[in-house]
Design an enzyme around this catalytic site. Sequence first.
Site, PDB file in Angstrom:
ATOM      1  CG  ASP A  40      14.789  -8.570 -26.675  1.00 23.00           C
ATOM      2  OD1 ASP A  40      13.131  -8.740 -26.851  1.00 23.00           O
ATOM      3  OD2 ASP A  40      15.377  -8.218 -27.896  1.00 23.00           O
ATOM      4  CG  HIS A 243      12.627 -29.734  -2.684  1.00 22.31           C
ATOM      5  ND1 HIS A 243      11.519 -29.416  -2.714  1.00 22.31           N
ATOM      6  CD2 HIS A 243      12.009 -30.943  -3.346  1.00 22.31           C
ATOM      7  CE1 HIS A 243      10.151 -29.905  -2.282  1.00 22.31           C
ATOM      8  NE2 HIS A 243      10.853 -31.035  -3.079  1.00 22.31           N
ATOM      9  CG  ASP A 260      16.424 -36.226  -7.548  1.00 24.83           C
ATOM     10  OD1 ASP A 260      15.694 -37.096  -8.357  1.00 24.83           O
ATOM     11  OD2 ASP A 260      15.311 -36.609  -6.475  1.00 24.83           O
ATOM     12  CG  ASP A 271      12.372 -38.994 -10.109  1.00 25.24           C
ATOM     13  OD1 ASP A 271      13.485 -38.309 -10.089  1.00 25.24           O
ATOM     14  OD2 ASP A 271      11.544 -38.508  -9.679  1.00 25.24           O
ATOM     15  CG  HIS A 354      10.685 -38.209   1.121  1.00 22.22           C
ATOM     16  ND1 HIS A 354      10.325 -39.042  -0.096  1.00 22.22           N
ATOM     17  CD2 HIS A 354      12.671 -37.862   1.187  1.00 22.22           C
ATOM     18  CE1 HIS A 354      12.301 -39.264   0.023  1.00 22.22           C
ATOM     19  NE2 HIS A 354      13.056 -38.811   0.637  1.00 22.22           N
ATOM     20  CG  HIS A 358       6.711 -39.300  -7.232  1.00 20.28           C
ATOM     21  ND1 HIS A 358       7.512 -38.944  -9.363  1.00 20.28           N
ATOM     22  CD2 HIS A 358       8.166 -38.636  -7.195  1.00 20.28           C
ATOM     23  CE1 HIS A 358       8.353 -38.833  -8.750  1.00 20.28           C
ATOM     24  NE2 HIS A 358       8.585 -38.682  -8.253  1.00 20.28           N
ATOM     25  CG  HIS A 365       6.499 -35.006  -8.462  1.00 24.76           C
ATOM     26  ND1 HIS A 365       6.897 -34.239  -7.308  1.00 24.76           N
ATOM     27  CD2 HIS A 365       8.049 -35.753  -8.554  1.00 24.76           C
ATOM     28  CE1 HIS A 365       7.720 -34.116  -6.978  1.00 24.76           C
ATOM     29  NE2 HIS A 365       8.233 -34.777  -7.172  1.00 24.76           N
ATOM     30  CD  GLU A 394      11.296 -40.298  -4.811  1.00 26.28           C
ATOM     31  OE1 GLU A 394      12.087 -39.582  -4.425  1.00 26.28           O
ATOM     32  OE2 GLU A 394      10.675 -40.063  -5.873  1.00 26.28           O
ATOM     33  CE1 TYR A 398      17.319 -37.439   2.182  1.00 24.52           C
ATOM     34  CE2 TYR A 398      15.737 -38.410   3.006  1.00 24.52           C
ATOM     35  CZ  TYR A 398      16.331 -37.708   1.752  1.00 24.52           C
ATOM     36  OH  TYR A 398      15.501 -38.332   0.831  1.00 24.52           O
ATOM     37  NE  ARG A 415      15.930 -38.636  -3.182  1.00 22.38           N
ATOM     38  CZ  ARG A 415      16.496 -37.411  -2.828  1.00 22.38           C
ATOM     39  NH1 ARG A 415      15.839 -36.845  -1.854  1.00 22.38           N
ATOM     40  NH2 ARG A 415      16.835 -36.634  -3.544  1.00 22.38           N
ATOM     41  CD  GLU A 417      13.484 -40.707  -7.481  1.00 21.22           C
ATOM     42  OE1 GLU A 417      14.646 -39.440  -7.198  1.00 21.22           O
ATOM     43  OE2 GLU A 417      12.438 -40.406  -7.939  1.00 21.22           O
TER      44      GLU A 417
HETATM   45  N1  GLY Z   1      13.383 -35.778  -7.985  1.00 27.20           N
HETATM   46  C1  GLY Z   1      12.081 -35.575  -7.795  1.00 27.20           C
HETATM   47  C2  GLY Z   1      11.649 -36.659  -7.043  1.00 27.20           C
HETATM   48  O1  GLY Z   1      12.275 -37.618  -6.490  1.00 27.20           O
HETATM   49  O2  GLY Z   1      10.516 -36.774  -6.550  1.00 27.20           O
HETATM   50 MN    MN Z   2      11.022 -38.699  -6.909  1.00 23.39          MN
HETATM   51 MN    MN Z   3      13.933 -37.843  -7.425  1.00 26.24          MN
END
Ligand code: GLY
Ligand code: MN
Ligand code: MN
Length: 448
Positions: A40, A243, A260, A271, A354, A358, A365, A394, A398, A415, A417
Amino acid sequence: MSFNATPFAERRARLIASMQQAGGGVAIIPTAPEVMRNRDADYPYRHDSYFYYLSGFTEPEAVLVLIAGRESRSILFCRDKNLEREIWDGYRFGPQAAQQQFAFDAAHPIDELDKSMPALLADAPAVYYALGHDDKRDAQLQRWMQGVRALSRSGVAAPGSVVDVSVLVDEMRLFKDAFEIDLMKRAGVISAEAHCRAMRLSRPGLREYHLEAELLHEFRRNGSQYPAYGSIVATGANSCVLHYRAADAELKDGDLVLIDAGCELDGYAADITRTFPANGRFTGPQRELYDIVLAAQAAAVAETAPGKRFMDGHDAAVRVLAQGMLDTGLLDKRKVGSLEDVIEKGDYRQFYMHRTGHWLGMDVHDVGDYRDPPAADGSKPWRTLQPGMVLTVEPGIYVRPGEGVPEKYWNIGIRIEDDAHVTPTGCELLTTGVPSKADDIEALMRQA
Ligand code: GLY
Ligand code: MN
Ligand code: MN
């Protein structure tokens, strides 16, 4: 602010025009289904981004149909008015009000969709539909096609091809119009303010979820509907988990906090990542790595301009990061060789694994091809940046504990960003409302 249907109607007209150029057809764009969470209780509803882009309509159980033939038409199928349901769940537009407010040519109850579609598809040269995303929808389309074929003895033909409508709309969505940029700027301002709030309130002894609550507070009090993605609030060693989601770890004196997080405002995402000391003062080793990441970001931003390629920013960031890794001894020159060797062999990936950015838009994304069309030799060069595109910048470092890794850097994850809008002359950052220089972060945190 009253709803402005014009940008949505213009996008429908542009999509219909490109369908007409390709010979015409019928586009079918459903919104997202409601999803049950547990008995529900359903998950907070979020419309489908393609559907919203072309309609501005946020109710569930709706399908947009665009006809690109001799005449063009936009038709919405949506939930009918229903007093009983509205008493429980709230207002529904119903077809009549939806048609007027959202400027469709026609609107009908969703219950009429199955009956109407075979006739709408009859004699259409093509169906524009994103196959393969939802089995139930795909089966529904099959039934409609069978319905048209059943009419063949009366002289109508079924569409000869199915074209992926998302290919056309992805390309449109990649280039943000003024209405979208305005929204993304507002999402950026709110999200930056939320990061400032979290920094100001940070102190050792709090837990990650306390800072997450501060982010949510700022998002919601400014009218954002929800976070654009699960907020990452990561302290200490958690900052090295890419993540990680806000959990219950305690902010320790001397540790960093990596946040983030960005809000979604009227369908558009921000973001932002910032990394700051839980107690307001960077340690020496933290500051060393922080300044390398900040310099890498500046190098990437300088490559974010019309005519540059999507990966130019990444390549520039990697160069600065890799040099920093050699200078600090994170990478041992005697083992890995020169800067060029590190870049070529990819040893920097131990600490930076990474991409630097993006596309950003309705989806965090966001959609859009990352490559230009194939060149004469068959190669597919990275996408050339053009005004109207929005992307994140970004870079990060690490450092997990490991043999040969200087101990003073262990468990530091950083990071930084920001969101960049490509303009005719370069790029404009939409997220500068929160400081990123280490001194400015410390100054902000002293105000707390
Ligand atoms: N917050 C997801 C990224 O930075 O790609
Ligand atoms: Mn991002
Ligand atoms: Mn991000």
